[in-house]
Design a protein around this motif. Structure first.
Motif, PDB file in Angstrom:
ATOM      1  N   GLU A 452       6.031   1.202  -4.284  1.00 36.27           N
ATOM      2  CA  GLU A 452       6.773   2.384  -4.720  1.00 36.27           C
ATOM      3  C   GLU A 452       6.164   3.653  -4.151  1.00 36.27           C
ATOM      4  OE1 GLU A 452       8.438   0.550  -8.917  1.00 36.27           O
ATOM      5  OE2 GLU A 452       6.868   2.069  -8.956  1.00 36.27           O
ATOM      6  N   ALA A 453       4.827   3.678  -4.085  1.00 35.66           N
ATOM      7  CA  ALA A 453       4.154   4.849  -3.515  1.00 35.66           C
ATOM      8  C   ALA A 453       4.619   5.043  -2.084  1.00 35.66           C
ATOM      9  CB  ALA A 453       2.637   4.671  -3.578  1.00 35.66           C
ATOM     10  N   ILE A 468       3.198  -2.237   4.181  1.00 39.93           N
ATOM     11  CA  ILE A 468       2.307  -2.313   3.011  1.00 39.93           C
ATOM     12  C   ILE A 468       2.240  -3.740   2.453  1.00 39.93           C
ATOM     13  CG2 ILE A 468       1.919  -1.496   0.652  1.00 39.93           C
ATOM     14  CD1 ILE A 468       1.406   0.634   2.744  1.00 39.93           C
ATOM     15  N   THR A 469       3.400  -4.264   2.036  1.00 41.46           N
ATOM     16  CA  THR A 469       3.390  -5.548   1.329  1.00 41.46           C
ATOM     17  C   THR A 469       2.742  -6.651   2.163  1.00 41.46           C
ATOM     18  OG1 THR A 469       5.520  -4.784   0.516  1.00 41.46           O
ATOM     19  CG2 THR A 469       4.830  -6.974  -0.150  1.00 41.46           C
ATOM     20  N   ILE A 470       3.250  -6.834   3.396  1.00 37.20           N
ATOM     21  CA  ILE A 470       2.730  -7.902   4.253  1.00 37.20           C
ATOM     22  C   ILE A 470       1.237  -7.705   4.509  1.00 37.20           C
ATOM     23  CG2 ILE A 470       2.786  -8.766   6.617  1.00 37.20           C
ATOM     24  CD1 ILE A 470       5.090  -9.878   5.407  1.00 37.20           C
ATOM     25  N   ARG A 471       0.834  -6.456   4.732  1.00 34.46           N
ATOM     26  CA  ARG A 471      -0.572  -6.194   5.024  1.00 34.46           C
ATOM     27  C   ARG A 471      -1.464  -6.600   3.859  1.00 34.46           C
ATOM     28  NH1 ARG A 471      -1.223  -2.572   9.296  1.00 34.46           N
ATOM     29  NH2 ARG A 471      -3.446  -2.744   8.897  1.00 34.46           N
ATOM     30  N   LEU A 472      -0.996  -6.303   2.645  1.00 33.60           N
ATOM     31  CA  LEU A 472      -1.815  -6.620   1.480  1.00 33.60           C
ATOM     32  C   LEU A 472      -1.813  -8.125   1.185  1.00 33.60           C
ATOM     33  CD1 LEU A 472      -0.857  -3.645  -0.843  1.00 33.60           C
ATOM     34  CD2 LEU A 472      -2.848  -3.887   0.613  1.00 33.60           C
TER      35      LEU A 472
ATOM     36  N   ASN B  83      -1.899   3.810 -11.861  1.00 34.74           N
ATOM     37  CA  ASN B  83      -3.027   3.060 -11.304  1.00 34.74           C
ATOM     38  C   ASN B  83      -3.345   3.527  -9.889  1.00 34.74           C
ATOM     39  OD1 ASN B  83      -0.856   2.204 -10.016  1.00 34.74           O
ATOM     40  ND2 ASN B  83      -1.128   0.028 -10.372  1.00 34.74           N
ATOM     41  N   TYR B  84      -3.061   4.770  -9.587  1.00 39.88           N
ATOM     42  CA  TYR B  84      -3.369   5.439  -8.301  1.00 39.88           C
ATOM     43  C   TYR B  84      -2.506   4.933  -7.147  1.00 39.88           C
ATOM     44  CZ  TYR B  84      -7.586   5.316 -11.209  1.00 39.88           C
ATOM     45  OH  TYR B  84      -8.436   5.305 -12.261  1.00 39.88           O
ATOM     46  N   ALA B  85      -2.380   3.586  -6.999  1.00 31.27           N
ATOM     47  CA  ALA B  85      -1.589   3.029  -5.887  1.00 31.27           C
ATOM     48  C   ALA B  85      -2.021   3.573  -4.543  1.00 31.27           C
ATOM     49  CB  ALA B  85      -0.089   3.253  -6.110  1.00 31.27           C
ATOM     50  N   VAL B  86      -3.335   3.736  -4.379  1.00 35.81           N
ATOM     51  CA  VAL B  86      -3.866   4.125  -3.068  1.00 35.81           C
ATOM     52  C   VAL B  86      -3.918   2.855  -2.219  1.00 35.81           C
ATOM     53  CG1 VAL B  86      -5.920   4.977  -1.879  1.00 35.81           C
ATOM     54  CG2 VAL B  86      -5.162   6.049  -4.004  1.00 35.81           C
ATOM     55  N   PHE B  87      -3.370   2.918  -0.991  1.00 34.02           N
ATOM     56  CA  PHE B  87      -3.308   1.713  -0.155  1.00 34.02           C
ATOM     57  C   PHE B  87      -4.719   1.245   0.190  1.00 34.02           C
ATOM     58  CE2 PHE B  87       0.560   4.196   1.259  1.00 34.02           C
ATOM     59  CZ  PHE B  87       1.379   3.601   0.323  1.00 34.02           C
ATOM     60  N   PRO B  88      -5.079   0.028  -0.228  1.00 32.53           N
ATOM     61  CA  PRO B  88      -6.479  -0.401  -0.091  1.00 32.53           C
ATOM     62  C   PRO B  88      -6.898  -0.665   1.355  1.00 32.53           C
ATOM     63  CG  PRO B  88      -5.145  -2.174  -1.025  1.00 32.53           C
ATOM     64  CD  PRO B  88      -4.264  -0.974  -0.926  1.00 32.53           C
ATOM     65  N   HIS B  89      -5.908  -0.880   2.250  1.00 34.95           N
ATOM     66  CA  HIS B  89      -6.284  -1.206   3.624  1.00 34.95           C
ATOM     67  C   HIS B  89      -6.353   0.040   4.502  1.00 34.95           C
ATOM     68  CE1 HIS B  89      -1.964  -1.024   3.443  1.00 34.95           C
ATOM     69  NE2 HIS B  89      -1.841  -1.119   4.748  1.00 34.95           N
ATOM     70  N   LEU B  90      -6.102   1.225   3.948  1.00 33.96           N
ATOM     71  CA  LEU B  90      -6.144   2.449   4.736  1.00 33.96           C
ATOM     72  C   LEU B  90      -7.237   3.381   4.224  1.00 33.96           C
ATOM     73  CD1 LEU B  90      -2.304   3.274   4.961  1.00 33.96           C
ATOM     74  CD2 LEU B  90      -3.697   2.015   6.601  1.00 33.96           C
ATOM     75  N   SER B  91      -7.843   4.144   5.161  1.00 32.10           N
ATOM     76  CA  SER B  91      -8.875   5.096   4.763  1.00 32.10           C
ATOM     77  C   SER B  91      -8.229   6.251   4.003  1.00 32.10           C
ATOM     78  CB  SER B  91      -9.580   5.626   6.010  1.00 32.10           C
ATOM     79  OG  SER B  91      -8.673   6.413   6.749  1.00 32.10           O
ATOM     80  N   VAL B  92      -9.074   7.085   3.410  1.00 38.00           N
ATOM     81  CA  VAL B  92      -8.595   8.256   2.673  1.00 38.00           C
ATOM     82  C   VAL B  92      -7.657   9.071   3.555  1.00 38.00           C
ATOM     83  CG1 VAL B  92      -9.321  10.482   1.711  1.00 38.00           C
ATOM     84  CG2 VAL B  92     -10.627   8.407   1.184  1.00 38.00           C
ATOM     85  N   GLN B  93      -8.122   9.319   4.778  1.00 35.61           N
ATOM     86  CA  GLN B  93      -7.356  10.133   5.705  1.00 35.61           C
ATOM     87  C   GLN B  93      -5.988   9.490   6.030  1.00 35.61           C
ATOM     88  OE1 GLN B  93      -8.547  12.484   9.741  1.00 35.61           O
ATOM     89  NE2 GLN B  93      -9.714  10.717   9.119  1.00 35.61           N
ATOM     90  N   ASP B  94      -6.023   8.183   6.283  1.00 35.59           N
ATOM     91  CA  ASP B  94      -4.771   7.507   6.645  1.00 35.59           C
ATOM     92  C   ASP B  94      -3.825   7.399   5.464  1.00 35.59           C
ATOM     93  OD1 ASP B  94      -5.446   7.223   9.272  1.00 35.59           O
ATOM     94  OD2 ASP B  94      -6.417   5.276   8.994  1.00 35.59           O
TER      95      ASP B  94
END
Lengths: 552, 363
Positions: A452-453, A468-472, B83-94
């Motif tokens: 959603e983000a 996003i989804t596939i990567r995670l 729950n923030y939903a910060v993408f875990p595979h990307l850096s802060v900048q990305d």
């Protein structure tokens, strides 16, 4: 209803629909034709129940039904006896080397059961290495051919289903529940029976059902070690191949009975579990009981015995593949003749196995991952239909699927019989549901707000799925794909029906080697298969420990 | 920067009406909060505005632009998740650049805007960290920077502080408020924490069972609740069931058991009518038994049955004959003024601080 017409759901509804149609065309219709064929004694003949009445008339048929059910039930019961105490000890006692026990226990599921049967014959067959030893010691032992052998191989090969599911059950019983039981005045044993067991029971039963279904549909083990005893899957194959050219109505009837057995057991399990879905908040892990000295050594010994004995046949197969063989007779000299023969004359089946497994795995991932996504994230009418469609292949035995695909694609506007595509198709039908299920369970653990983000930041839902989804999910998908590949190269039951001389595989060659007493070639192929399975498995255990563990 | 207007919005889940004919106008640049207990429909309404849910009825406008029916990724909202939903595979900048890339902002401008956003939330120096190397508070800053950098028309925040510990929560809400005022961005904020809502908002809508119970500035909601739900949900309050007794000398008198309460005149109340009266604990003053009371106050006598000393204030429970008792909060914590359990005291409250709610005949 408004939703369906909005662009953001178009992509997924279309995908779900395509998968749904594919399942109907490639599975439901072929199986239905087997069903219809079972009601005729000849092509285009009158409708009749005669084929099914043969079950009451001829001993072979009713024995095959009784044998399949009886042997599978016996194996299921034995796996419970073997695996439940193992799961309890690993969960609750201070056994040494727990991670090794768990890792070792997953190996039998990845290796073909008929290799195990083959190697047990070399050990305990009529001219077996151990049989000779027993007899020279004066122990009255004939051989393990027949029911004993089939039940033993099933038990040792399939016990991990019960073990792993029971283990996760025992691990997730919240300590405070047991403490609550104790504080309310029941003793430790009674608390275990009254509180813990009911919570673990669904896991045990799910595992046992998997054992039962896998055993009922198994083709290779009864064929190799069953010594002419009739079993449903074997009998269907025999009737089908011997009746080529005529209308194999009896093969169809045997297939239908086999489907009915697996479907009934699956439905019984679903009915039972529906009312017993205990959601547990596992806050505190159960307390580990500290055993000391002898007790601890004994328990550890039991656990390692259970997980290593099923691996013995595979070691035996590896060792004898380096020995000189003349037919079924082993000469204890080191030799590479088996391998030079396998790689020299049989390079094609080796290539075929790898090629077909790779193609099938890739297609299964491409279809299965979106299917898993739809199951978890896009529940709708189509999603529910898809859920059912994806369950279906679990209930169709490999032999039956092979027969159904030949019936369907032998004639008509899409002719696939005799090509590599029909083999790949059967593998995809059998393995795609596994990828879909494991993708779906990975997604359950993934918070939808990530997606959603991404959408709120301006990336459309389809791109979000890929970015996003596939990567995670990647780690879990790769682990799932490797497991699919590993189990596909060992597939025998549908391959044996669908293979043609140009498109035979390692499993087929090995199987035919066993039947023609060419133990040398069989052991060489067995070893190649074992190594092909173990190496990727080690990669998963090493690299994708966390993602991989949820897949078993 | 437009405001948001929500017109007759209804969202159902099967038989449950999660949002029931909601009408709200949010001014541009306003910090507006949806407040209510879990299941009241606040998150449903927020998700309708974000576009994750489609309302069955009604319209949503950002300024002049009607947005319901437009998919989320074209709505131009910035959203911050619980729950923030910060993408875990990307850096802060990305993470911060993610939305800019989707908008095909030129690379140089991406750099500049990301740097500004990161400095706005005070994360300089952490640009290349991965999310698993950040604390909860830092993750929420990344989420805020990521939502603000795309210069959204409206900012939507779904309980953004509820995963943080108490101290950080108070700190962050101050920062969120400051950022919002600095950028002047129209913000819709969802929370179940009334203190958070009171401290951070320009205006609040209190919701229950899919309905908006009251909309107003924080102090309006606190001091002049429109119904018993709002009175009970915001802060603590003494809720007393009464019956109208008499209408005397510009004052209404109602009884609850043996005790009388003085209330302000109110039209159309007749003798014998059932009422609920709400009096805030801090509206009541504890006095010595013989002390006189100011004009416009109503006095009561009772006995202290319980007290809690909390440093800056004292909570008393004062009992009357029967089972009736009142909670009183006193900020007069001088040691020699503290009353003890069993002591008889006089109390008074300004009659306009006693809120009257007529009993709904249907209840």
């Amino acid at each position: 209803m408004k939703n369906i017409f909005q662009s953001k759901n178009h992509f997924w509804n279309l995908t779900a629909l395509l998968i749904f149609i594919a399942v109907i065309y490639f599975l439901v219709v072929p199986v239905s034709r087997v069903l219809l064929g079972s009601l005729q004694t000849q092509e285009g003949g009158a409708w009749t129940l005669e084929n099914f009445l043969s079950f009451t008339k001829y001993r072979t048929y009713w024995r095959s039904l009784a044998n399949s059910i009886g042997v599978s039930l016996a194996a299921s019961a034995l796996t419970i006896v073997l695996a439940v105490p193992l799961a309890f000890m690993v969960s609750r006692w201070n056994i040494r080397g727990k991670p090794y026990i768990i890792a070792l226990s997953t190996i039998p599921l990845m290796l073909p059961s008929f290799i195990s049967a083959f190697a047990w014959i070399i050990l305990l067959g009529r001219a077996g290495i151990a049989t000779g030893l027993f007899q020279s010691l004066g122990i009255p032992f004939q051989s393990i051919y027949g029911y004993t052998g089939v039940i033993m191989v099933f038990t040792l090969q399939f016990y991990p289903y019960v073990f792993l599911m029971t283990l996760s059950g025992f691990n997730s019983v919240d300590e405070s529940l047991e403490e609550a039981g104790r504080s309310l005045g029941t003793g430790p044993v009674k608390t275990f029976v009254k509180v813990s067991m009911p919570l673990v029971l669904p896991g045990i039963l799910s595992g046992t059902l998997l054992v039962f279904m896998t055993a009922v549909e198994n083709f290779g083990v009864p064929m190799v070690i069953g010594e002419q005893k009739p079993f449903l899957a074997v009998q269907a194959y025999v009737e089908f191949t011997s009746d080529i050219g005529q209308h194999p109505g009896m093969a169809y009837a045997l297939s239908v009975v086999l489907i009915m057995v697996t479907m009934t057991s699956l439905m019984a399990q679903r009915y039972y579990l529906r009312k017993r879905n205990f959601i547990q908040s596992a806050k505190g892990r159960p307390q580990i009981k500290e055993l000391r000295g002898r007790a601890r050594r004994l328990a550890t010994g039991y656990c390692f015995a259970v997980v290593t004995v099923p691996l013995i046949p595979f070691f035996v197969a590896l060792i004898i593949s380096f020995m000189e063989m003349r037919g079924p007779v082993i000469h204890p000299n080191f030799s590479l003749q088996n391998y030079s023969y396998a790689f020299g004359h049989m390079a094609r089946p080796i290539f075929n196995s790898y090629f077909l497994a790779t193609v099938a795995t890739m297609v299964s991932v491409v279809i299965g991952v979106p299917a898993g996504y739809i199951l978890t994230r896009r529940r709708s009418m189509i999603g529910d239909g898809l859920d059912f469609a994806i369950m279906l292949p679990f209930t169709i035995a490999g032999t039956v699927l092979g027969i159904a695909l030949i019936v369907m694609f032998n004639t008509g506007f899409l002719v696939l019989t005799g090509t590599w595509m029909i083999l790949a198709l059967s593998y995809i039908i059998r393995k795609m549901p596994f990828i879909a299920r494991s993708s779906s369970s990975i997604l359950y653990q993934l918070d939808p707000s990530m997606e959603e983000a991404s959408i709120s930041l301006g990336v459309n839902p389809m791109k979000t799925f890929f970015k996003i989804t596939i990567r995670l999910m990647a780690g879990g998908i790769i682990a799932g794909a490797i497991l699919t590949w590993v189990t596909t190269i060992s597939e025998l039951s549908s391959t044996i029906v669908l293979q043609t001389p140009g498109w035979s595989t390692m499993t087929v060659e090995m199987f035919q080697g066993i039947l023609s007493d060419d133990m040398g070639m069989a052991s060489a192929f067995a070893s190649i298969l074992i190594v092909s399975a173990i190496v990727p498995l080690l990669i998963i255990i090493g690299r994708f420990k966390e993602e991989g563990s949820s897949l078993f | 920067m437009p405001g948001i207007s929500i017109r007759n919005v209804t969202k159902r889940f099967g038989d449950l009406v999660a949002a029931n004919n909601i009408n709200l106008g949010i001014e541009k640049g306003e910090f507006f909060t949806l407040l209510g207990p879990s299941g009241c429909g606040k998150t449903t309404l927020l998700r309708c505005i974000a576009g994750f849910l489609d309302p069955e009825e009604g319209q949503i406008h950002f300024g002049e632009r009607r947005v319901d029916g437009i998919p989320t990724h074209k709505r131009g909202v910035g959203m911050v998740f619980q729950n923030y939903a910060v993408f875990p595979h990307l850096s802060v900048q990305d993470n911060v650049k993610y939305g800019l890339k989707a908008r095909k902002v030129p690379a140089g401008e991406q750099e500049d805007r990301a740097r500004q956003a990161i400095s706005l939330v005070q994360l300089e120096g952490l640009e290349n960290r991965l999310p698993n190397q950040l604390s909860g508070g830092q993750l929420q800053r990344v989420a805020i920077a990521r939502a603000l950098v795309i210069e959204p028309e409206v900012l939507l925040m779904d309980e953004p502080l509820s995963n943080l510990d108490a101290k950080l929560r108070v700190e962050m809400r101050g920062e969120i408020r400051m950022l919002q005022q600095k950028m002047g961005i129209t913000t819709l904020y969802v929370t179940h924490d009334q203190e958070e809502a009171l401290s951070i908002s320009d205006r609040i809508a209190v919701m229950e069972y899919g309905l908006v119970r009251q909309v107003g500035k924080p102090w309006e909601i606190y001091v002049r609740p429109q119904d018993t739900f709002v009175a009970g949900f915001i802060g603590t309050t003494n809720m007393i069931d009464c019956e109208v007794m008499a209408d005397e000398a510009g004052m209404l008198v109602a009884r609850s058991g043996q005790i009388s309460f003085g209330l302000t005149q109110s039209d159309g109340l007749s003798q014998g009518e059932k009422l609920q009266v709400a009096i805030r604990p801090e509206a009541i003053t504890i006095r010595d038994i013989d002390e006189s009371i100011p004009d416009g106050h109503w006095s009561l006598k009772g006995k202290i049955v319980r007290f809690e000393y909390l440093g800056s204030m004292i909570k008393y429970e004062v009992g009357f004959s029967g089972d009736v008792s009142l909670l009183v909060i006193s900020y007069d914590a001088e040691p020699d003024k503290i009353k003890t359990v069993g002591q008889r005291v006089k109390m008074s409250y300004p009659i306009e601080r006693a809120k009257i709610f007529r009993k709904d005949p249907s209840q």
